[in-house]
Design a protein around this motif. Structure first.
Motif, mmCIF file in Angstrom:
data_model
loop_
_atom_site.group_PDB
_atom_site.id
_atom_site.type_symbol
_atom_site.label_atom_id
_atom_site.label_comp_id
_atom_site.label_asym_id
_atom_site.label_seq_id
_atom_site.Cartn_x
_atom_site.Cartn_y
_atom_site.Cartn_z
ATOM 1 N N UNK A 109 19.181 2.706 4.074
ATOM 2 C CA UNK A 109 19.748 1.783 4.059
ATOM 3 C C UNK A 109 19.077 0.613 4.893
ATOM 4 N N UNK A 110 18.644 -0.366 4.404
ATOM 5 C CA UNK A 110 17.930 -1.502 5.049
ATOM 6 C C UNK A 110 18.909 -2.479 5.610
ATOM 7 N N UNK A 111 19.227 -3.008 6.787
ATOM 8 C CA UNK A 111 20.181 -3.875 7.213
ATOM 9 C C UNK A 111 19.171 -4.912 7.996
ATOM 10 N N UNK A 112 18.971 -5.944 7.124
ATOM 11 C CA UNK A 112 17.883 -6.803 7.513
ATOM 12 C C UNK A 112 18.299 -8.168 6.873
ATOM 13 N N UNK A 159 11.670 -2.067 1.176
ATOM 14 C CA UNK A 159 12.187 -1.363 -0.057
ATOM 15 C C UNK A 159 10.914 -0.781 -0.948
ATOM 16 N N UNK A 160 9.931 -1.924 -1.110
ATOM 17 C CA UNK A 160 8.880 -1.319 -1.771
ATOM 18 C C UNK A 160 8.115 -0.037 -1.382
ATOM 19 N N UNK A 161 8.050 -0.259 0.054
ATOM 20 C CA UNK A 161 7.421 0.932 0.658
ATOM 21 C C UNK A 161 8.134 2.324 0.693
ATOM 22 N N UNK A 209 7.632 3.673 -2.765
ATOM 23 C CA UNK A 209 6.549 4.117 -2.871
ATOM 24 C C UNK A 209 6.223 5.614 -2.412
ATOM 25 N N UNK A 210 7.126 5.726 -1.149
ATOM 26 C CA UNK A 210 7.069 6.794 -0.390
ATOM 27 C C UNK A 210 8.100 7.848 -1.016
ATOM 28 N N UNK A 211 8.689 7.530 -2.127
ATOM 29 C CA UNK A 211 9.541 8.511 -2.835
ATOM 30 C C UNK A 211 11.184 8.654 -2.122
ATOM 31 N N UNK A 212 11.588 7.520 -1.410
ATOM 32 C CA UNK A 212 12.645 7.289 -1.140
ATOM 33 C C UNK A 212 13.558 6.258 -2.025
ATOM 34 N N UNK A 213 14.777 6.444 -1.616
ATOM 35 C CA UNK A 213 15.873 5.533 -2.263
ATOM 36 C C UNK A 213 16.430 4.381 -1.342
ATOM 37 N N UNK A 214 15.760 3.178 -1.657
ATOM 38 C CA UNK A 214 16.139 2.226 -0.541
ATOM 39 C C UNK A 214 17.555 1.571 -1.268
ATOM 40 N N UNK A 215 18.406 1.199 -0.052
ATOM 41 C CA UNK A 215 19.534 0.140 -0.239
ATOM 42 C C UNK A 215 19.590 -0.716 0.502
ATOM 43 N N UNK A 216 20.054 -2.187 0.021
ATOM 44 C CA UNK A 216 19.745 -3.258 0.945
ATOM 45 C C UNK A 216 21.160 -4.043 1.339
ATOM 46 N N UNK A 223 17.815 -0.845 10.909
ATOM 47 C CA UNK A 223 18.854 -1.795 11.492
ATOM 48 C C UNK A 223 17.896 -2.890 12.096
ATOM 49 N N UNK A 224 18.008 -4.171 11.680
ATOM 50 C CA UNK A 224 17.451 -5.189 12.279
ATOM 51 C C UNK A 224 18.234 -5.631 13.597
#
Length: 229
Positions: A6-9, A19-21, A24-31, A52-53
């Motif tokens: 989870x990207x909190x930004x 999220x793109x990175x 590419x690394x095989x992970x599942x981003x949520x925003x 977490x920002x």
């Protein structure tokens, strides 16, 4: 299954870059762009890790970290703080709020992915299959739970691994460098001062049961877990 991060930004450009990175690394981003969106995302599906920002609209990342460490649903989720604040006092404040690592902006996505993988390894590593007991504490290894008597002890992921290591090596003294090597995996990203912060957090976790004195400072040498006064 891909690890959900989870990207909190609040800055969309940074969210999209990270999220793109991750993909590419095989992970599942949520925003999420703020605290409310982050809470909804966690309720929908608990992530394996949170980025977490520090600076968020309304509620700061520092306040969110403190809140999540008190809530059952989010207590055990590893947190990496993304911050433009590179001073030691700011890093210590973040660690004391409950984060497990920090990355200072601007950062490379390669470094960030390496940090994420290191924290995931520490948080989801093998802590043994059995039970550990000592000094009124009990660790249920398979369940990743700590008990004081029959009461569950709310504990963060890094403090859990630190306590587990101490209890499996009771009465032995370990320096900060040795603890970094055994508990953090000798990561080049972690400073020795980090150990002191997590020791304080572990003692604070045990304090309500008056068990904080089980984690002892040995002046000039390091720390140990001991049931002896």
């Amino acid at each position: 299954m891909h690890k959900r991060i989870l990207i909190v930004e609040d800055e969309a450009s940074i969210r999209d870059m990270v999220a793109f990175a991750l993909r590419k690394a095989g992970m599942d981003p949520a925003m999420a762009g703020d605290a409310r969106e982050a809470q909804l995302a966690i309720a929908e599906r608990v992530p394996d890790l949170i980025l977490l920002d520090w600076m968020l609209p309304g509620t700061s990342g520092l306040e969110l970290a403190r809140r999540w460490r008190k809530e059952e649903l989010s207590r055990e989720i590893p947190i990496i703080m993304l911050t433009a604040r590179g001073e030691e006092v700011d890093r210590v404040n973040g660690l004391e709020a409950g984060v497990d690592d920090y990355v200072v902006k601007p950062f490379s996505t390669r470094e960030l992915i390496a940090r994420i993988k290191a924290v995931l390894r520490r948080s989801h590593g093998d802590d043994g299959d059995g039970m550990l007991e000592g000094g009124g504490l009990r660790i249920d290894g398979p369940a990743h739970r700590v008990f004081a008597g029959d009461e569950p002890v709310p504990i963060g992921p890094t403090e859990y691994r630190l306590l587990h290591f101490f209890m499996t090596h009771a009465e032995r003294v370990y320096s900060r460098a040795q603890l970094l090597d055994h508990v953090w995996g000798g990561s080049v990203y972690v400073e020795e001062r980090t150990v002191d912060v997590h020791i304080r957090r572990l003692r604070k976790t045990l304090e309500p049961w008056k068990l904080d004195d089980l984690v002892q400072t040995v002046r000039g040498s390091g720390y140990r877990f001991s049931t002896r006064a």
